[in-house]
Design an enzyme around this catalytic site. Structure first.
Site, PDB file in Angstrom:
ATOM      1  CB  CYS A   1       0.110 -25.848 -20.333  1.00  0.00           C
ATOM      2  SG  CYS A   1       1.771 -26.365 -19.915  1.00  0.00           S
TER       3      CYS A   1
ATOM      4  NE  ARG B   1       9.046 -24.622 -18.985  1.00  0.00           N
ATOM      5  CZ  ARG B   1       7.889 -25.235 -19.282  1.00  0.00           C
ATOM      6  NH1 ARG B   1       7.817 -26.547 -19.235  1.00  0.00           N
ATOM      7  NH2 ARG B   1       6.823 -24.532 -19.586  1.00  0.00           N
TER       8      ARG B   1
ATOM      9  N   GLY C   1      -1.513 -13.929 -23.750  1.00  0.00           N
ATOM     10  CA  GLY C   1      -0.273 -13.879 -24.524  1.00  0.00           C
ATOM     11  C   GLY C   1      -0.350 -12.896 -25.673  1.00  0.00           C
TER      12      GLY C   1
ATOM     13  CD  GLU D   1       3.602 -23.559 -21.773  1.00  0.00           C
ATOM     14  OE1 GLU D   1       2.423 -23.823 -22.106  1.00  0.00           O
ATOM     15  OE2 GLU D   1       4.018 -23.618 -20.620  1.00  0.00           O
TER      16      GLU D   1
ATOM     17  CB  SER E   1      -4.850 -17.751 -21.329  1.00  0.00           C
ATOM     18  OG  SER E   1      -4.804 -16.336 -21.300  1.00  0.00           O
ATOM     19  CB  THR E   2      -4.032 -18.396 -26.622  1.00  0.00           C
ATOM     20  OG1 THR E   2      -3.448 -19.712 -26.598  1.00  0.00           O
ATOM     21  CG2 THR E   2      -3.802 -17.789 -27.988  1.00  0.00           C
ATOM     22  CB  ALA E   3      -7.024 -14.537 -24.328  1.00  0.00           C
TER      23      ALA E   3
ATOM     24  N   PRO F   1       4.911 -13.423 -10.418  1.00  0.00           N
ATOM     25  CG  PRO F   1       4.886 -13.880  -8.121  1.00  0.00           C
ATOM     26  CD  PRO F   1       5.435 -12.905  -9.144  1.00  0.00           C
TER      27      PRO F   1
END
Length: 511
Positions: A316, A189, A265, A282, A261-263, A205
């Site tokens: 997600c 993607r 990111g 994302e 994860s947001t953390a 990865p």
């Protein structure tokens, strides 16, 4: 490396009973050329000073040992990508399109083997793994077509002696950092869009699932993707922070794309900020799934089953909070329990008929079990499941009597836990759904057309499924709002994340 064995343990949904005597082995049964254990840098398979284990989450058995790259290998890959960028960007869009198309065709040719790799390294049932490989290949197909449609603009000039042109050009080297839950699709993607735009990439990865990335590298090589254009640097959990720092801070990197994860990111965003890189993120979600009184309950149950239990709840965009209006609450819960009994079967993903594989590791299963314990301690009722299985298995679990004070409504579960909250009014449902700092996906079921428009516009999410529980496709834009990320992937907009606009003013023309 083409044949690996592991033990199978079968589980039933309710009650949890391991199948007593049936012990057999499963073989990965994949061509050795697709099971690679070295990094892929500058078109060559490269060893590292150490390696790390890749385990089957269903059994804990060793699948392979893979090169444990560090900052030096990451820098080597960035340098190779930067060198390759200067020739790759000069290829015509048609030439890049043709190479992506060949890569896509090789994925389709090897889809069964690629799916087995996905099943063995991340645990998802084989039919789902086949679905992921098809989805993954679809991004290469889509971007092989979009490569030829990166149109710029000719803008009407207010001056008679000048022409205004807006050109689109590739940004440069892109660092691609991907998760374990879709170990193939999350790469294509991003990479499909990047290569189509004329960028080159370094892929890191997830440490749990490097084999799918390395299999993609093997096929990219066979497709004729030039050396240095697509690089893969696997590494262990221990080396991930150092490798990630290189990929996000090296001045030769122009773009960072991350799914996770947001953390994490936020950490990568801080790294990328020093050199002002273009970023796509994302990140986490906490998706609401709302069932209104007007909903077709059979369709709502089918949507809930797909949205919640695909990949054992490890997606997600997985529904995390189920809000059901009072008028249909009891009927919906009853139908849902019946569907869970009939459709869900736990076991190794290679076992025919299995729909629920293991979670990625024991920590993930422990998190789900902790959320169940917290909910029960606060008054929730367990109607289905609720127990830890062996290793990283967790029973698919249905809870009722759930409130917004419980952990399972505040945290992204990433597991097969379905908590149901009763609500009375549309306004109440929207207030609960939007009371979170993330906003990736949301779902609702209603047959009231006016309500559909109101709720779709009011939900604070980047994606909305209306009477549909599965919404991902290469043709659609994928992305969130709030702390669920930045930018979009897929669709015609995904390629724009790897392009910048150059304004050219062509003056001195005779009027």
């Amino acid at each position: 490396m083409g044949s690996f064995c592991l033990l199978r343990t079968r589980f039933l949904l309710r009650p949890f009973v391991p199948s007593a005597a049936m012990q057999r082995t499963y073989s990965l049964d994949v061509s050795p050329e697709l099971v690679r254990n070295q990094a892929y840098i500058d078109g060559r398979w490269t060893s590292a000073a150490a390696d790390f284990p890749v385990l089957d989450p269903a059994s804990g058995e060793l699948i392979a040992r893979v090169a444990d790259c560090g900052p030096a290998e990451a820098k080597q890959a960035v340098d190779a990508a930067y060198k390759a960028f200067h020739t790759w960007k000069q290829q015509t869009a048609k030439e890049r399109s043709d190479l992506l198309r060949r890569w896509y065709e090789l994925m389709v040719k090897h889809k069964d083997e690629l799916a087995r790799i996905v099943t063995f390294e991340c645990g998802k049932p084989l039919p789902e793994a086949l679905g992921e490989v098809g989805y993954s290949a679809g991004f290469l197909e889509w971007y092989s077509e979009e490569a030829r449609r990166c149109y710029g603009d000719v803008v009407p000039s207010p001056f008679r002696d000048r022409k205004i042109l807006l050109l689109k050009q590739p940004v440069g080297v892109a660092s691609i950092i991907t998760p374990w839950n879709f170990p193939s699709a999350m790469i294509t993607r991003k990479v499909g869009a990047a290569l189509a735009a004329g960028c080159t990439v370094v892929v890191k990865p997830a440490e749990d699932t490097p084999l799918s990335a390395l299999a993609l590298a093997q096929l990219a090589d066979q497709a004729g993707i030039p050396a240095g254009v697509f690089n893969v640097v696997p590494c262990s959990r221990e080396k991930t922070p150092a490798v990630g720092e290189v990929l996000c801070t090296d001045p030769l990197v122009a773009k960072v794309s991350f799914t996770g994860s947001t953390a994490t990111g936020k950490i990568l965003l801080r790294h990328a900020a020093d050199t002002v890189k273009k970023v796509s993120m994302e990140l986490g979600g906490n998706a609401p799934f709302i069932v209104f009184d007007s909903a077709d309950l059979d369709k709502a149950v089918a949507g809930a089953m797909g949205s919640k239990f695909r990949n054992s709840g490890q997606t997600c965009v997985c529904s995390n909070r189920f809000l059901v209006q009072s008028g249909v609450h009891d009927a919906f819960v009853e139908k849902l329990g019946v569907a869970m009994d009939a459709q869900l079967r736990m076991g190794h993903g290679a076992e025919p008929g299995v729909t629920q594989g293991p979670l990625i590791n024991a920590r993930a299963a422990e998190k789900v079990a902790h959320q169940v314990e917290d909910a029960v301690s606060r008054g929730a009722r367990v109607l289905r499941g609720g127990k830890r299985g062996q290793g990283s298995y967790m029973e698919p679990t249905l809870l009722t009597g759930v409130t917004t004070e419980m952990l399972c409504t505040k945290e992204e579960t990433f597991g097969p836990l379905l908590p149901v909250i009763r609500f009375n009014t549309e306004g109440e449902a929207l207030a609960i759904a939007n009371a979170t700092d993330v906003g990736l996906a949301g779902y609702f079921f209603s047959q009231d057309v006016s309500q559909i428009w109101r709720v779709a516009e009011a939900l604070e999410t980047g994606m909305v499924g209306v009477n549909e529980g599965l919404l991902s496709t290469p043709e659609a834009a994928f992305g969130g709002v709030k702390q669920s990320g930045l930018g979009s992937e897929g669709s015609k907009y995904g390629i724009q994340e790897y392009l910048h606009i150059k304004y050219m003013c062509f003056g001195g023309l005779e009027a």
